[in-house]
Design an enzyme around this catalytic site. Structure first.
Site, PDB file in Angstrom:
ATOM      1  NE  ARG A   1      -4.091   2.097   2.181  1.00  0.00           N
ATOM      2  CZ  ARG A   1      -4.023   3.007   3.274  1.00  0.00           C
ATOM      3  NH1 ARG A   1      -3.278   3.096   4.237  1.00  0.00           N
ATOM      4  NH2 ARG A   1      -5.239   3.891   2.966  1.00  0.00           N
TER       5      ARG A   1
ATOM      6  CB  ILE B   1      -5.497   5.945  -0.823  1.00  0.00           C
ATOM      7  CG1 ILE B   1      -5.595   4.168  -0.802  1.00  0.00           C
ATOM      8  CG2 ILE B   1      -4.821   6.544   0.282  1.00  0.00           C
ATOM      9  CD1 ILE B   1      -4.029   3.766  -1.105  1.00  0.00           C
ATOM     10  CB  SER B   2     -10.898   3.596   0.734  1.00  0.00           C
ATOM     11  OG  SER B   2     -11.767   4.222  -0.070  1.00  0.00           O
ATOM     12  CD  GLN B   3     -11.154   3.622   8.147  1.00  0.00           C
ATOM     13  OE1 GLN B   3     -11.915   4.314   7.803  1.00  0.00           O
ATOM     14  NE2 GLN B   3     -10.954   2.942   9.055  1.00  0.00           N
ATOM     15  N   PRO B   4      -7.989   1.117   4.613  1.00  0.00           N
ATOM     16  CG  PRO B   4      -5.902   0.348   5.241  1.00  0.00           C
ATOM     17  CD  PRO B   4      -6.753   1.683   5.237  1.00  0.00           C
TER      18      PRO B   4
END
Length: 213
Positions: free
Chosen positions: A37, A63-66
């Site tokens: 990531r 970038i979205s939260q995992p």
């Protein structure tokens, strides 16, 4: 930037955090453990890449939260060879997770800057979506329909009918619906006319914009 043992250790810890938060799909967790990531975000954020947080990636996108990536992917119930449409390529991290799960991914991005940057990044990293498209995700991709799954990575004020119509029977649409705050919503196409709807709590996404190209 390299992918080191230290990075791998951080990814394992991130997967453990996601397990504690309720993610159970082994293939999703394996993808989180294996995808670097830190290479998808600005190098100045590298030290924070494996925290369970969203980060800016330019063009007013994130970038979205995992956890969000894992949660949405788990709802899709991806099987090997599934044909998946992704609305909002963004940094390409969600795309990479789907590819790792052996899905055939068609991905659409409406921000030209991001589209170009991510396409170059995919080539460099050896990620091979079936198609990377610059366009309006609201319309879906009728020429490639039907899809086993459609995932929307931006908040939609309402559910685009085009997306529902492009699902195969048994197909799943995962979409955050709402304006300021979104409810994660799953639609399952049970027949030509019948859709089952399930809701899964609130999330925050950047807005999905129609006809802005």
């Amino acid at each position: 930037m390299k992918d080191t043992l230290k990075h791998r250790g951080m990814r394992n810890k991130l997967a453990d955090v996601l397990i504690k938060k309720g993610i159970t799909d082994k293939k999703v967790l394996d993808a989180i453990r294996s995808i670097p990531r830190h290479l998808f975000i600005d190098s100045s954020f590298e030290g924070h890449a494996y925290q369970d947080k969203a980060f800016p990636i330019g063009a007013e996108q994130t970038i979205s939260q995992p956890y969000t990536v894992a949660f949405q992917t788990e709802l899709l119930e991806v099987k090997s060879g599934h044909k998946i449409l992704e609305i909002g390529t963004g940094s390409g991290y969600q795309t990479a997770v789907l590819l790792k799960m052996n899905a055939k991914v068609y991905t659409i991005e409406r921000q030209l800057l991001l589209f170009k940057k991510t396409k170059i990044f995919f080539d460099k990293m050896g990620y091979r979506p079936k198609k990377t498209i610059f366009g309006d995700g609201y319309k879906g991709l009728p020429e490639q329909a039907p899809f086993d799954g459609i995932i929307v990575t931006a908040g939609a004020p309402e559910v685009p009918k085009a997306l529902l119509s492009q699902l195969s029977i048994g197909g799943r649409l995962v979409i955050p619906v709402g304006v300021d705050e979104q409810i994660m919503t799953l639609f399952i196409r049970n027949s030509e006319k019948e859709f089952e709807k399930k809701e899964f709590g609130s999330f925050r996404f950047v807005p999905l914009l129609a006809d802005k190209n």
